[in-house]
Structure formats: structure tokens, C-alpha cells
Design a protein around this motif. Structure first.
Motif, PDB file in Angstrom:
ATOM      1  N   LEU A 127      24.360  -7.862 -96.185  1.00 11.56           N
ATOM      2  CA  LEU A 127      23.755  -6.713 -96.291  1.00 11.56           C
ATOM      3  C   LEU A 127      22.363  -6.523 -95.853  1.00 11.56           C
ATOM      4  O   LEU A 127      21.754  -7.646 -96.125  1.00 11.56           O
ATOM      5  CB  LEU A 127      23.840  -6.296 -97.883  1.00 11.56           C
ATOM      6  N   VAL A 128      22.003  -5.607 -95.081  1.00 10.73           N
ATOM      7  CA  VAL A 128      20.769  -5.838 -94.313  1.00 10.73           C
ATOM      8  C   VAL A 128      19.946  -4.406 -94.509  1.00 10.73           C
ATOM      9  O   VAL A 128      20.546  -3.353 -94.438  1.00 10.73           O
ATOM     10  CB  VAL A 128      20.910  -6.000 -92.739  1.00 10.73           C
ATOM     11  N   SER A 129      18.934  -4.424 -94.767  1.00 11.50           N
ATOM     12  CA  SER A 129      18.017  -3.162 -94.829  1.00 11.50           C
ATOM     13  C   SER A 129      16.595  -3.617 -93.879  1.00 11.50           C
ATOM     14  O   SER A 129      16.077  -4.868 -94.157  1.00 11.50           O
ATOM     15  CB  SER A 129      17.491  -2.609 -96.251  1.00 11.50           C
ATOM     16  N   ALA A 130      16.121  -2.622 -93.360  1.00 12.16           N
ATOM     17  CA  ALA A 130      14.826  -2.942 -92.551  1.00 12.16           C
ATOM     18  C   ALA A 130      14.179  -1.692 -92.005  1.00 12.16           C
ATOM     19  O   ALA A 130      14.781  -0.660 -92.324  1.00 12.16           O
ATOM     20  CB  ALA A 130      15.334  -3.566 -91.038  1.00 12.16           C
ATOM     21  N   GLY A 131      12.881  -1.685 -91.927  1.00 14.95           N
ATOM     22  CA  GLY A 131      12.108  -0.710 -91.939  1.00 14.95           C
ATOM     23  C   GLY A 131      10.843  -0.938 -91.160  1.00 14.95           C
ATOM     24  O   GLY A 131      10.520  -2.105 -90.949  1.00 14.95           O
ATOM     25  N   VAL A 132      10.290   0.054 -90.653  1.00 15.02           N
ATOM     26  CA  VAL A 132       8.832   0.056 -89.769  1.00 15.02           C
ATOM     27  C   VAL A 132       8.012   1.029 -90.120  1.00 15.02           C
ATOM     28  O   VAL A 132       8.666   2.302 -90.290  1.00 15.02           O
ATOM     29  CB  VAL A 132       9.093  -0.165 -88.427  1.00 15.02           C
ATOM     30  N   SER A 133       6.853   0.921 -90.437  1.00 16.58           N
ATOM     31  CA  SER A 133       5.922   2.029 -90.918  1.00 16.58           C
ATOM     32  C   SER A 133       4.803   2.157 -89.726  1.00 16.58           C
ATOM     33  O   SER A 133       4.436   1.079 -89.321  1.00 16.58           O
ATOM     34  CB  SER A 133       5.244   1.936 -92.378  1.00 16.58           C
TER      35      SER A 133
END
Length: 648
Positions: free
Chosen positions: A502-508
Motif C-alpha cells: 500500500l503506497v501513498s505519496a504527496g508533494v507540496s
């Protein structure tokens, strides 16, 4: 009658002295006035808290950094617990023109301090950098060789008795509240004084790396407010916050024998009482059989805590929650629940033990946290704060300051329903390691529960320029809920074959504009191989109690734009859209946040959210009750409300 010149000059001198006597405030804090306890209550848990010589230093970095900053360090006098210096690295620093407009030009320019206006003195710094010292404000700004603002330092200002640079040498803030001649070269500054904002590792500190503990009040800034420009750092609610710094408490913190407190030390601040009050007025539009109905709700919640610290080595905490909605048809009246109840103590200030119900929040993503193994997913991550309560566990934490790391051993106990007449305790254990690496942080977790396959997680954050990246990876052999498969027109329970990632990723990205405004743009995604692609599962999962919003599908995406304005009112406008990609189902929410009375303890949020997409998709289906004879709730059309959050 016009007063004599000497009287007017005296009045002007008194006015200038009064202005110089108070430090430049930053984010509600002021050197020489604010206490350590006030900073902890305002900004929540620090990333690190250590001793540096005769000072206690709280460091806020990455997600814990106050809004608009990459990192912030608060330096306190170890004996008095009073703030002496603040070192800030802004996310998007002001320009030179902005500094001049806000604080004043160079001394000797047309607008000079002799006219009652502020001005800055310039001083050389290593690597072709320059300091701008606003001495009457207690503000020093470090500019790099391209003349861009690198960091800002707030200290207690010099008294007006100090001569101006035109009349002779002036003292400037040095390492630990000492002074050095303004004319001295940068090499004359004590070597123990790092440049503001450089934030080197505290490898020479005599005390261990203090670990995070549960925020006793849950009264940090609510999650919905974490992107406000001057609001306290992220995850204040449900995060861990030390009301005292490990190894320090009160004036005797350094001088006294840590195992033999004086009577005066034992009697200081033995018991603290506080909490929060939350009230929301909400209206939901439902569509059923061609008619639209409106369902009002008026949920209220109060958290009250007792925080006892009879000794610097022992701390007990209890938080109870009372919830009530007079318009709810499901609740029979007020409901009380135990949110937290734990005891904490240390062994020789090297091993920290916390036993009892504790609030734990793992994961760096905003919406999806697959590595948060000890908690069920947050059903409403866009709410003003996280409503989940604590976890029953024992935690042993060993800080490793030289590596800027913590190692924790966990033992858990969870009471669960096996059948209608049988309940059992499921025991478990785990290990978690956290380490700061450069501009980021890495956390590795392994959990082992009775009757479950081991779960492993890796969580990483990193800052590069204007961008902040994060990623979570969970390797799991089963799910938190029952898994189902199609068998013709019916459904059967299934087991998971092998392990899934299970993978979650983000960029701000953060952009400052017009000196007073900030825009934060965030994109986040989630891959959930335990989810479903067939909409036919939705009614079945709902009737079986196995439906979890935002964790039903396989692929999700989120986009968010947050525009805020600096100031005590903390205005912020947030637009968020969440999508179940495969299901072509969407949810958009517009929220307006503020602290309308210029008081940080009162927050107001108004919001409206609308689901759209194909009928029968995740955000546009009619949930079914467990009782097939009961009518459905109807298809959601919109939800709107206003929330009030008050620290008490």
C-alpha cells in the motif's frame, strides 16, 4: 502652550525607550516574556528538545514547523524557562524591499532612527553573507551572498541607552544572549554560536533526544487549521506534546540533583486542568425517490484533561470526552468515552516508559496513512480535527541524540468482539525507529499482532527548495477489515494471497506573494491493492459494516490549494478535491478558516462540500443499514456547516 524643547525631547526619548524595551514579537511569542510552557501550548510537540549549555532548545522542523517556516528554534533560559532567542528559516523569505518596507531602511538613509523610525545596521558574515541588525527591535536578518534572506533571529532588544552606530560601537546579539561589539568581525563571535537558521545537529548536547508524547489537551491547533500562516504546527491535535522538557523542569532543572528534588520543586505545577470545546452546526441534503430532504445536526464535544506532574520523572495524564447531539436520532443521549489515560516515567533519563491509553498518529500523508497500523483510518480527514481516541499500549523509548533518532518498543492490547457473546484481548508488539536525515526524516515500523500476519511500514519526508515530498509504504498480508469476493450474485469472505504494498505519496509547494499572503498547493495519491473496482460491492460492504470511506477503491488522488493571510486573525481559504480514480467519483470541499477575535484559542471554520460523478459510485451511493427492513438514508447531495473550536 507649546512645551519647551527639552520637554518634547524627553517625551520623545521616553517613547523610543518604551518601543525599544519590548522585543519584536513573532507568531505570538516574544523574547524575554514568553515562557517555555506557553510555547509548548501554542506550537505543540517539538521535533527535538535538548540542552545546549545553559539553555533548553526546542526545535520545530518539517511537519512540526510553524506555518510559513521550514524550521524554528526556541532558546530558553534553563533556570527561568523564559524565551531568549528565536531562530526562524522562512519557507518563502521576504525580499530586501519587503524588509525595508516592514522594518526600515539602512541607518543613515533619509529615514533614520533619529526621526523615530527603525533602521538596520549591516555586518559581514562568513561565506560573503551579511547581517541586517534592527537593534531596537531585537531582530537580525541573515542574507546570503545573492542578498536573499536566509534566516531571521529574534532576541531581546538593546536598551535605548546604547549609542547609535554613528556615535560609536553598539553591542549586538551574540551566541547565548551575550553581546559582541558591532564593529567586530564575524570571527570574533563565539564559535559556539551557529548562524541562525543553519540548525546543525545537536550532537554535543549533554541530554538525550526527548521523545514525543501524546498532546495532553488535544488542544493544539486543529488539523483543519494547520496550514494557516501563523497557526501552530501540523497535527497539533492527537499529536504528542510534552508539557515539560525531558531532563528539565523549573529553576532547579540543571543545578539540583535530578533524583533529589527540593520541596519547592515538588510543589510547582503539580496538576494542570484544561481541554477543548467543539461545536458544529451542519446541514446535509439527501435525495431519495425524487425528493430532496434536509438533515440538520448539531454535534458538540468536550475534552477535559487532568495532567499531574508530581516529579520531573513521573507524569500522569487522563482525558475524558463527552459528546452530545440533540438532533441525532441514533444516539440515546450524551456519550462519554475515555480518550487517554497514561503514566509516564523515565529510568536515569535514558529510557522513557509510557503505559496506558495513548494517542498515536503515524504517517506523513494528509489523507491516507497506510503505515498508521495502530489506528483505524480517519473517517473524516478534512474535519477540523481528528476525533479518534487513544490506543492501549506500553511504549519504551530510547533516544539516540548523536544520530538524531528514537527507537521505540511497543506492546499493545486490543479488546475485540469475536462473536455476539464472546470478547477477547488480542495482544501485539512492535518496534519503530525514527531518524532525521538532512532536510527530511525516515521512520520504519514493524508490528506483530496475535492472529495476524506481520506488517511493515516505511515513512519518509524530504524538503527540496520550495517543494516538500513525502511517501508511505506499507507491506501487509491482511486487511483491517474483512475482505470479500463475488460468487455469482452473492458475496463470500476471502483471504489475501501473498502480501500487498500500500503506497501513498504527496508533494507540496509554498509560494509567498504580496509579503502578507501565502499559497500552498498540494497533490497526493494513494494505491490500495486491498480495495475494490466493482461498484456492486458498495451496498454489500455498507450493509456488513465493512465499508470505509477513502479506503474502498484501489486508486485515489487529492488536490488542494490553501491561500492564507498573515496576521492574528489567521484567515485561510482551502479548496480540496478528492477522487476515486477508477470509479470516476469525486468530492470537493471549500473551507474558510479564521480566528475572528484575534485570539489563537478560538477557531472558526465554515465549509461546504459536494459529491459528484456517476450515480452509484463511492461518493454518490446510498448507504444501506445493517437491518434490511430499515429505509436507506438517501443519496447525499451536499453537506455544509460551521464549526467552533475553543481551547479551555
Amino acid at each position: 502652550m507649546t512645551p519647551p524643547l527639552s520637554v518634547r525631547a524627553l517625551a520623545a526619548a521616553v517613547l523610543l525607550w518604551s518601543l525599544a524595551a519590548s522585543a519584536e514579537p513573532w507568531n505570538g511569542t516574544e523574547p524575554g516574556t514568553t515562557t517555555l510552557q506557553q510555547v509548548l501550548l501554542s506550537f505543540g510537540p517539538p521535533t527535538r528538545q535538548v540542552h545546549e549549555g545553559g539553555a533548553v532548545v526546542l526545535t520545530y522542523q518539517r511537519k512540526a514547523a510553524p506555518g510559513g517556516t521550514r524550521s524554528t528554534r526556541f532558546h530558553f533560559d534553563a533556570r527561568q524557562g523564559v524565551l531568549r532567542r528565536i531562530e526562524v528559516v522562512p519557507t518563502r523569505p521576504p525580499t530586501q524591499a519587503g524588509l525595508v518596507a516592514l522594518y526600515g531602511p539602512a541607518c543613515g538613509a533619509a529615514r533614520s532612527s533619529e526621526e523615530g523610525l527603525d533602521c538596520h545596521e549591516e555586518e559581514a558574515a562568513p561565506a560573503r553573507q551579511r547581517w541586517w541588525h534592527y537593534r531596537t527591535r531585537g531582530l537580525s536578518v541573515l542574507l546570503d551572498k545573492q542578498r536573499r534572506v536566509k534566516s531571521m533571529r529574534y532576541t531581546e532588544p538593546l536598551s535605548s541607552a546604547s549609542p547609535s552606530p554613528a556615535r560609536g560601537p553598539v553591542a549586538s546579539a551574540g551566541s547565548e544572549g551575550t553581546t559582541v561589539p558591532a564593529a567586530a568581525a564575524s570571527l570574533d563571535v563565539p564559535k559556539g554560536a551557529p548562524a541562525a537558521g543553519t540548525l546543525p545537529p545537536d550532537t554535543d548536547s549533554d541530554s538525550g533526544l526527548a521523545t514525543a508524547a501524546v498532546d495532553p489537551s488535544g488542544a493544539g491547533a486543529p488539523d483543519g487549521f494547520e496550514d494557516l500562516l501563523d497557526a501552530p504546527a501540523p497535527r497539533p491535535t492527537g499529536t504528542e506534546s510534552e508539557a515539560i522538557v525531558e531532563g528539565w523542569q523549573g529553576p532547579e532543572g540543571e543545578a539540583a540533583d535530578p533524583w533529589h528534588e527540593t520541596a519547592q520543586g515538588r510543589q510547582q505545577d503539580v496538576l494542570a486542568v484544561g481541554g477543548i470545546y467543539f461545536q458544529r452546526a451542519e446541514l446535509t441534503g439527501l435525495r431519495s425517490q425524487g425528493k430532496t430532504s434536509y438533515q440538520p445536526l448539531l454535534p458538540a464535544l468536550a475534552d477535559i484533561y487532568l495532567d499531574a506532574t508530581p516529579s520531573k520523572h513521573v507524569r500522569g495524564f487522563m482525558m475524558g470526552r463527552l459528546a452530545y447531539d440533540p438532533l441525532s436520532t441514533e444516539a440515546n443521549g450524551p456519550a462519554a468515552v475515555l480518550g487517554q489515560m497514561w503514566l509516564k516515567f523515565d529510568v536515569a533519563q535514558r529510557l522513557f516508559v509510557t503505559a496506558g491509553r495513548q494517542e498515536i498518529r503515524w504517517g506523513s500523508s494528509q489523507i491516507w496513512n497506510p503505515t498508521d497500523f495502530l489506528q483505524a483510518p480517519n473517517p473524516d480527514p478534512l474535519n477540523i480535527f481528528d476525533l479518534r481516541t487513544g490506543v492501549d499500549m506500553v511504549r519504551l523509548t530510547v533516544p539516540w541524540e548523536a544520530m538524531a533518532a528514537n527507537l521505540s518498543l511497543l506492546g499493545t492490547a486490543n479488546v475485540e468482539d469475536v462473536s455476539a457473546d464472546l470478547r477477547r484481548v488480542r495482544y501485539g508488539g512492535g518496534v519503530r525507529a525514527e531518524m532525521a536525515v538532512g532536510t527530511g526524516e525516515i521512520a520504519a515500523t514493524a508490528m506483530f499482532d496475535q492472529s495476524r500476519r506481520p506488517r511493515y511500514g516505511l515513512d519518509a519526508t524530504m524538503a527540496l527548495g520550495l517543494l516538500d515530498f513525502n511517501a508511505e509504504v506499507a507491506w501487509m498480508g491482511d486487511g483491517n477489515m474483512r475482505l470479500w469476493a463475488r460468487d455469482g450474485d452473492s458475496f463470500v469472505e476471502r483471504t489475501l494471497e501473498g502480501r500487498k504494498l500500500l503506497v501513498s505519496a504527496g508533494v507540496s509547494a509554498t509560494f509567498n506573494f504580496a509579503e502578507l499572503y501565502r499559497a500552498v498547493i498540494r497533490v497526493e495519491g494513494f494505491h490500495n491493492p486491498l480495495g475494490y473496482d466493482d461498484r456492486a460491492f458498495l451496498p454489500w460492504l455498507s450493509s456488513q459494516g465493512d465499508f470505509r470511506p477513502l479506503f474502498y477503491g484501489r486508486y485515489y488522488a487529492m488536490g488542494q490549494v490553501n491561500i492564507g493571510r498573515r496576521g492574528m486573525s489567521q484567515l485561510s481559504l482551502i479548496f480540496t478535491t478528492i477522487a476515486n480514480v477508477r470509479d470516476a467519483s469525486y468530492l470537493s470541499r471549500l473551507a474558510f478558516n479564521s480566528s475572528p477575535f484575534d485570539i489563537r484559542d478560538i477557531f472558526v471554520q465554515t465549509f461546504v462540500e459536494v459529491p459528484y460523478g456517476e450515480r452509484g459510485s463511492e461518493f454518490r451511493f446510498e448507504s444501506l443499514p445493517a437491518d434490511p427492513t430499515a429505509p436507506g438514508s438517501g443519496l447525499g447531495v451536499f453537506r455544509a456547516g460551521v464549526s467552533l473550536y475553543v481551547r479551555i
